[in-house]
Design an enzyme around this catalytic site. Structure first.
Site, PDB file in Angstrom:
ATOM      1  N   TYR A  51      38.284  57.160  29.930  1.00 57.10           N
ATOM      2  CA  TYR A  51      37.104  56.538  30.450  1.00 57.10           C
ATOM      3  C   TYR A  51      36.905  54.969  29.951  1.00 57.10           C
ATOM      4  CZ  TYR A  51      34.769  58.515  26.467  1.00 57.10           C
ATOM      5  OH  TYR A  51      34.607  59.095  25.351  1.00 57.10           O
ATOM      6  N   HIS A  53      39.980  54.553  25.120  1.00 56.16           N
ATOM      7  CA  HIS A  53      40.105  53.467  26.107  1.00 56.16           C
ATOM      8  C   HIS A  53      41.324  52.598  25.824  1.00 56.16           C
ATOM      9  CE1 HIS A  53      35.700  54.320  25.855  1.00 56.16           C
ATOM     10  NE2 HIS A  53      35.589  54.022  24.403  1.00 56.16           N
TER      11      HIS A  53
END
Length: 333
Positions: A261, A311
């Site tokens: 995400y 990430h």
């Protein structure tokens, strides 16, 4: 007697001469103000008299052209904040969001939100996009490239100054500025905030919503998947909740599923892209030596933030560069 009459004439004539120019100037200014500044002389004019392509302050530049690339990714219909009137999340959003940090019982969400909006405001302070002053926003990341940058004064000059997670200003004012208006955080990264700062909670799970309700009231929650602050110093009337639907929109449309995400920095940047007129971005990416670390620390493992498995920092850096190339923001290294 004649001498007195002459003296009186000179006095009264001189008095008229002194007062006439200021009076004429005041009358001219009043006429100009009434006829050429109607938005100030008549503040109750309806919003539809304003040009919706520019800010009402008249100082912002018109919006950049929507290029095919930007048009393909941008969706202005998805609101950045979760508010009471839009609290029902689409099923596909709810399923994705509840799996980010473990499965949660979706049936509990209405009750959790009901308790939440008893503690914090239930509306969206940025819903009105046209009849308002301009918003210049600085999104300030935590990269070590801020050390020695001397960007502090430039950052402080913005109307909104957005920081995130463990960001600190004390001792670093010359490089990162001293003001903060919005601070993005989640329970595990929470810090106490000064009076007047908006806390923007990024929820990854139902427990995060329970936690902010508790941290601002009863203090009953002390643990999520790790120990968290039992109480949080923050203005209740300035707390905002990041919308899970907006979270998924960034993941789908902008970071294109690179990483599990988007980072908090990406969430803050796209929040600014949707509510601000002029955006400046500071403190993202590697430092001048190619190391990835926070500006307030010396990290032995300086490459750790390049790719965490959660990430993709390199992809996010390229995305910022593309937005800068499009003229959507100014990127300061």
């Amino acid at each position: 007697m004649m001498h007195c009459i002459r003296w009186q004439y000179r006095f009264t004539h001189q008095k008229r001469t002194v007062w006439i120019p200021p009076v004429l100037g005041a009358v001219a200014f009043l006429i100009y103000f009434i006829y050429f500044c109607p938005e100030y002389s008549n503040p109750v004019d309806p919003a539809d008299v304003f040009d919706k392509d520019v800010c009402t302050c008249g100082l912002c530049k018109p919006k950049p052209l929507r290029t095919p690339w930007f048009e393909q990714h941008f969706n202005g219909s998805i609101e950045p904040l979760l508010v009471r009137k839009d609290q029902v999340l689409p099923d596909h959003v709810l399923k994705w969001w509840l799996q980010l940090q473990g499965l949660n019982n979706a049936s509990h969400l209405p009750w959790v939100l009901e308790q939440l909006f008893k503690v914090i405001p239930s509306g969206d302070p940025y819903e009105e996009q046209y009849n308002r002053p301009c918003r210049s926003c600085a999104v300030v990341g935590n990269s070590g490239n801020l050390k020695g940058s001397h960007h502090g004064e430039k950052i402080n000059a913005h109307k909104f100054i957005i920081r995130m997670n463990g960001a600190r200003t004390s001792g670093f004012e010359a490089d990162v500025g001293s003001r903060t208006t919005h601070h993005f955080m989640y329970p595990e990264s929470a810090v106490h905030l000064s009076h007047g700062v908006h806390l923007v909670l990024v929820p990854f799970k139902l427990q995060d919503l329970r936690w902010i309700t508790s941290a601002l009231s009863s203090g009953e929650i002390k643990f999520t998947y790790t120990r968290v602050k039992q109480f949080l110093q923050a203005d209740k009337d300035k707390v905002l909740i990041f919308n899970p639907a907006f979270f998924k929109y960034i993941h789908d449309n902008w970071t294109n599923h690179h990483g599990k995400y988007p980072s908090t920095g990406m969430l803050a940047l796209f929040f600014a892209l949707h509510i601000c007129d002029e955006i400046s971005v500071f403190g993202f990416g590697a430092d001048q030596k190619g190391n990835w670390h926070h500006y307030w620390e010396n990290n032995r493992f300086a490459g750790a933030f390049r790719w965490t498995g959660v990430h993709n920092a390199e992809f996010e850096s390229k995305l910022i560069a593309a937005l800068a190339q499009e003229g959507r923001l100014k990127f300061y290294k």
